[in-house]
Design an enzyme around this catalytic site. Structure first.
Site, mmCIF file in Angstrom:
data_model
loop_
_atom_site.group_PDB
_atom_site.id
_atom_site.type_symbol
_atom_site.label_atom_id
_atom_site.label_comp_id
_atom_site.label_asym_id
_atom_site.label_seq_id
_atom_site.Cartn_x
_atom_site.Cartn_y
_atom_site.Cartn_z
ATOM 1 N N GLY A 1 0.813 -1.202 0.000
ATOM 2 C CA GLY A 1 0.000 0.000 0.000
ATOM 3 C C GLY A 1 0.846 1.251 0.000
ATOM 4 N N CYS A 2 0.201 2.389 -0.264
ATOM 5 C CA CYS A 2 0.921 3.653 -0.340
ATOM 6 C C CYS A 2 1.432 4.099 1.030
ATOM 7 C CB CYS A 2 0.048 4.731 -0.977
ATOM 8 S SG CYS A 2 -1.606 4.875 -0.253
ATOM 9 N N TYR A 3 0.561 4.127 2.028
ATOM 10 C CA TYR A 3 1.007 4.500 3.375
ATOM 11 C C TYR A 3 2.091 3.544 3.899
ATOM 12 C CZ TYR A 3 -2.720 7.982 4.324
ATOM 13 O OH TYR A 3 -3.544 9.084 4.334
#
Length: 349
Positions: A152-154
């Site tokens: 994921g991005c986070y």
């Protein structure tokens, strides 16, 4: 440069899918041969994205594993949560390589996935088969793997900022607090009240407190690195900008460490990994400085008064946080230089 690897993109009408199209257009060894959308099949892709006029104007294909196999070698899935879990088995049976940008195969426990994503989990056999593609950390596992689960991005921004210090024992993992902020493109293209201009403009809001689906992903990797369970406090915020993530992390320092020590540790840890850039002492990155690129920039500040370190990590959520890292994983999977097709200079200002 010889025969190119053929790429299909399922979910081509979302921000992640159209970013894959943008980036792969410059890739010397790969070409997109099929753009796919179950919701918009039969319509030209330019209907939803006029900026592709004169670049890609074909009709969107429907999801058909046999038809995809006839056109492609590798499939990228840029689909909402719950979709890839249903599609991956038939795609693997068609002998296609897969890079999944959704969260459906990141967590290895079906119960944990269902707890955090509120959707039925994929079959556990496929969860075990998927390699978690945090490229700088698990690249050796990605090499020649047929099935990659893109982070994921986070988690990408957060984990790249924390792992060297956790692995070296320089911070106490039980004290980690993560304050993360994202541009609105991270919420996807679907319209909602939370991303409505008049709600978001000139506003800053925290959301999904203690409930964000990326929490178990972050803790899974940190626990692996620390060789013991790690629990974190993770708070996300939506900010009125299009792209970018800033993950600001705090933790208690173990031992006598200075900001300069952290800079040296991280430069050594990421030596040779061209997409992680470590700022010198006294400099901290901003989201604008990685905009449109596959870079992750990291800076540090040790506070001797409190005995804590602040780590600031920034990425473009659609590139290093999604499509760019997926292509980086494609490169590693195929045994190519991991920078192929990704050597974009950040757009500034």
């Amino acid at each position: 440069m010889g025969i190119k690897v053929k790429i299909a993109i399922i979910g081509s009408t979302g921000y992640g899918g159209v970013e894959l199209i943008r980036l792969l257009a410059s890739h010397p060894l790969a070409e997109v041969t099929s753009v796919i959308s179950s919701s918009s099949a039969g319509t030209p892709i330019t209907e939803g994205y006029p900026h592709l006029t004169g670049i890609r104007e074909e009709l969107l294909d429907d999801v058909d594993p046999a038809a995809i196999k006839a056109k492609a070698d590798v499939v990228f899935l840029a689909t909402p949560a719950g979709v890839a879990a249903k599609l991956v088995p038939s795609l693997l049976e068609a002998d296609l390589k897969i890079i999944d940008l959704s969260g459906d195969f990141r967590l290895k426990s079906p119960a944990l996935y269902e707890q955090w994503y509120k959707k039925p989990a994929a079959d556990e056999a496929y969860l075990k088969q998927a390699v978690f593609g945090l490229a700088e950390i698990y690249g050796d596992q990605v090499l020649n793997a047929p099935f990659i689960s893109n982070p994921g991005c986070y988690p990408t921004a957060t984990l790249l900022g924390l792992i060297p210090a956790v692995k070296a024992g320089w911070i106490d993992p039980s004290t980690i607090i993560i304050d993360a902020k994202s541009g609105v493109s991270g919420a996807g293209r679907g319209a909602s009240l939370g991303t409505h201009y008049s709600e978001l403009n000139e506003n800053l809001k925290a959301y999904k407190l203690n409930q964000h689906q990326h929490i178990p992903e972050i803790e899974m990797v940190l626990s692996d690195v620390a060789s013991k369970p790690v629990v974190t406090t993770f708070t996300t915020h939506l900010v009125p900008m299009t792209r970018g993530i800033m993950s600001t992390m705090y933790a208690a320092v173990q031992g006598e460490r200075s900001s300069a020590d952290f800079v040296e540790l991280y430069r050594s840890y990421y030596e040779g990994r061209k997409f992680v850039r470590i700022r010198p002492e006294g400099q901290w990155p901003t989201t604008k400085e990685v905009w449109g690129s596959n870079y992750c920039d990291i800076g540090f500040a040790v506070d001797e008064r409190t005995g804590r370190v602040t780590i600031v990590s920034v990425i473009d959520n659609l590139v290093k946080g999604a499509a760019g890292q997926a292509i980086q994983n494609l490169n590693i999977m195929m045994g190519w230089d991991e920078t192929l097709g990704l050597q974009f200079v950040p757009v500034y200002p």
